[in-house]
Design a protein around this motif. Structure first.
Motif, mmCIF file in Angstrom:
data_model
loop_
_atom_site.group_PDB
_atom_site.id
_atom_site.type_symbol
_atom_site.label_atom_id
_atom_site.label_comp_id
_atom_site.label_asym_id
_atom_site.label_seq_id
_atom_site.Cartn_x
_atom_site.Cartn_y
_atom_site.Cartn_z
ATOM 1 N N LEU A 1 -163.900 66.135 42.233
ATOM 2 C CA LEU A 1 -162.853 67.906 41.825
ATOM 3 C C LEU A 1 -163.175 68.180 40.374
ATOM 4 C CD1 LEU A 1 -159.801 65.869 42.365
ATOM 5 C CD2 LEU A 1 -160.567 67.044 44.099
ATOM 6 N N GLN A 2 -163.592 67.586 39.457
ATOM 7 C CA GLN A 2 -163.515 68.628 38.624
ATOM 8 C C GLN A 2 -164.683 69.449 38.727
ATOM 9 O OE1 GLN A 2 -163.507 65.666 35.707
ATOM 10 N NE2 GLN A 2 -161.815 64.838 36.161
ATOM 11 N N VAL B 1 -166.998 69.527 23.709
ATOM 12 C CA VAL B 1 -166.184 70.608 24.231
ATOM 13 C C VAL B 1 -165.888 71.622 23.600
ATOM 14 C CG1 VAL B 1 -164.025 68.554 25.049
ATOM 15 C CG2 VAL B 1 -164.364 69.923 22.867
ATOM 16 N N ASP B 2 -166.568 71.526 22.750
ATOM 17 C CA ASP B 2 -167.074 73.493 21.631
ATOM 18 C C ASP B 2 -168.202 73.706 21.931
ATOM 19 O OD1 ASP B 2 -164.131 73.732 20.571
ATOM 20 O OD2 ASP B 2 -164.529 72.688 18.615
ATOM 21 N N ALA B 3 -169.124 72.783 21.889
ATOM 22 C CA ALA B 3 -170.611 73.168 22.340
ATOM 23 C C ALA B 3 -170.818 73.583 24.129
ATOM 24 C CB ALA B 3 -171.686 71.715 21.673
ATOM 25 N N PHE B 4 -170.603 72.540 24.575
ATOM 26 C CA PHE B 4 -170.747 72.624 25.600
ATOM 27 C C PHE B 4 -169.594 72.907 26.511
ATOM 28 C CE2 PHE B 4 -173.052 69.054 24.002
ATOM 29 C CZ PHE B 4 -174.771 70.061 24.278
ATOM 30 N N GLY B 5 -168.238 73.102 26.718
ATOM 31 C CA GLY B 5 -167.122 73.707 27.025
ATOM 32 C C GLY B 5 -166.320 72.570 27.427
ATOM 33 N N ARG B 6 -165.202 72.968 28.170
ATOM 34 C CA ARG B 6 -164.317 71.287 28.203
ATOM 35 C C ARG B 6 -164.056 71.304 30.058
ATOM 36 N NH1 ARG B 6 -163.603 74.007 23.379
ATOM 37 N NH2 ARG B 6 -161.356 75.031 22.819
ATOM 38 N N LYS B 7 -164.992 72.033 30.917
ATOM 39 C CA LYS B 7 -165.886 71.521 32.097
ATOM 40 C C LYS B 7 -166.657 70.113 31.599
ATOM 41 C CE LYS B 7 -166.697 73.310 36.276
ATOM 42 N NZ LYS B 7 -167.126 74.414 37.595
#
Length: 500
Positions: free
Chosen positions: A182-183, A73-79
């Motif tokens: 959806l995401q 989640v830190d490297a590529f993002g939460r989405k």
């Protein structure tokens, strides 16, 4: 009107982020249904020991998924983490529906566990970061609601399609795919955009999720940037500080990690997986009625999970956890009695099961995760919460994987007696070690009300001593050595054993 549009958009983003958690709950109900076929169909070729391994390993592997989700989640993002976790879970569910022997079942559950672990962690983080402070507590509850709705959906699928366990399991592959669709339409969280140096995108997302002026958006961005910088500054020291904690941090670790463990230690998830098997093992009913009872229990969970979300910011976390622990103790004692004496009415066992899930939903179900996110100071929160969720998943895997063997070896009554003892210990734990964290949000900018110190003998002792009552979580000015007694009663200020 603009406020309504912005808030609705926030809720829709949070719901989309949490939609994949329906699949986590769905697996509980669907796999519970499949177990009935595994037990009666020799062609599947699964022994009781192998079934319990498959049940427990999902959450144990999920703990690994939770751990690796941090760097993802830190490297590529939460989405991106949300989408990747749900796609992995979908592949695992599809493989599970096609499995024919233990190795193929094992592989499918392993893949599902990795995806579920990532999909379990990322939504909580996204909801906290996408929501304005005024609705952050509410959106944090969406994940738990989705899981419970998924459990009910899995049970209902088994009732609607009673002859095809593969079809019911395959339905679990469709849910993460819907979640991905959806995401793909939601924005990235403002905090991660700031971390990635995309300040303009972060400002646009903040403006879309609240009725903020340009000045307010700039002020929020400045606050996020300050928090991100503080997290970076403390990132290397967090593990070191947790390995050699000072007294106040040690109390936070006992409260947060203890809550993460005890949420699963009372056997709730194992009971959800094995309600039909347990009722048949006790000779209380046939397969169809046993599964109908399980579906009704899922409905009870969905209804009562809403209650603490309406009450926790009014009455606090501690009272609800105490009520939940005491209620679980009573219901487990009732279940032990009901299964010890088969001549007792069947409705007594059903009432005990329903009561168990009512009291679990009133406290431990939703509040353990909230307490875990609120009890740690910002400088160690990321690492500490990750450890807490990993502990939670391991405890869940062990509890669900050992539930049926315990019920077989000790009898259902003996197993419930063991869980009764754990529930009683939870009452003691909450009374002595859990502080009230109402009002303590995930951001340090929201100043929490002081957490009053508790003395078993004299609640007015701080005033008598002329001392300042310190927050449970604050570092005291002197950081006095913590005695056993000061630990048990939750003192956080500059007091020593002589003060008692």
């Amino acid at each position: 009107r603009s406020t309504t549009r912005a808030n609705i958009r926030t809720y829709l983003y949070a719901l989309a982020a949490c939609f994949g958690e329906i699949a986590i709950g769905y697996d509980v109900g669907a796999f519970s249904f499949a177990i009935l076929f595994f037990e009666s169909d020799p062609s599947v070729g699964l022994t009781t020991a192998q079934i319990t391994i498959l049940v427990g390993m999902l959450n144990i592997v999920g703990a690994l998924g939770s751990v690796i989700s941090g760097p993802i989640v830190d490297a590529f993002g939460r989405k991106s983490a949300l989408i990747g976790g749900n796609l992995t879970a979908a592949v695992g569910a599809a493989l599970l529906s096609l499995s024919v022997d233990f190795p193929s079942f094992f592989l499918a559950r392993f893949v599902m566990g990795l995806g579920s672990g990532i999909a379990f962690m990322a939504p909580e983080l996204y909801c906290a970061e996408i929501s304005p402070p005024s609705v952050r507590g509410f959106t944090a509850t969406f994940g738990e609601l989705m899981i419970n709705f998924g459990i009910l959906l899995g049970y209902l699928a088994g009732l609607v399609f009673p002859s095809s366990w593969r079809g019911v399991i395959a339905g679990g592959a469709a849910l993460p795919v819907v979640a991905v669709a959806l995401q793909a339409r939601i924005p990235e969280s403002p905090r991660w955009l700031v971390q990635a140096g995309r300040r303009e995108s972060a400002a646009s997302t903040l403006a879309a999720t609240g009725d903020f002026s340009a000045e307010e958006v700039d002020a929020q961005l400045a606050e996020v940037e300050r928090e991100v910088e503080e997290e970076r500054r403390h990132a290397r020291s967090a593990a070191s500080e947790l390995s050699r904690p000072r007294p106040s941090l040690l109390r936070a670790m006992a409260a947060g990690w203890g809550a993460a463990f005890l949420q699963q230690a009372t056997g709730s998830e194992g009971l959800l997986y094995f309600i039909p098997s347990l009722l048949r093992l006790g000779g209380r009913t046939d397969t169809a009625d046993a599964y109908a009872v399980a579906a009704a229990a899922g409905a009870v969970k969905v209804v009562f999970i809403l209650v603490p979300f309406l009450l926790m910011d009014r009455v606090g976390r501690r009272p609800l956890l105490l009520l939940s622990s005491a209620g679980l103790s009573c219901m487990l004692l009732l279940l032990a009695a009901a299964f010890a004496a088969p001549e007792l009415p069947f409705l007594l066992a059903v009432g005990g099961l329903f009561g168990f899930f009512v009291f679990f939903s009133l406290g431990w179900g939703p509040l353990a995760g909230i307490l875990l996110s609120e009890v740690f100071p910002l400088r160690v929160r990321g690492v500490a919460v990750g450890i807490g969720w990993a502990l939670n998943r391991v405890a869940s895997g062990v509890a669900s994987g050992t539930f049926l063997p315990l019920a077989t070896a000790l009898g259902a009554s003996g197993a419930f007696t063991l869980y009764f003892a754990i529930a009683v210990s939870a009452v003691v734990y909450v009374w002595f070690l859990v502080p009230e964290t109402k009002g303590r949000g995930p951001s340090p900018s929201s100043a929490p009300p002081p957490l009053c110190l508790r003395s078993v003998r004299d609640r007015a002792l701080p005033a008598k001593l002329g001392c300042r009552p310190s927050s449970f979580l604050e570092e005291s000015e002197t950081d006095a050595p913590m005695t056993n007694r000061s630990f048990l009663v939750g003192w956080g200020g500059p007091f020593t054993e002589g003060d008692f």
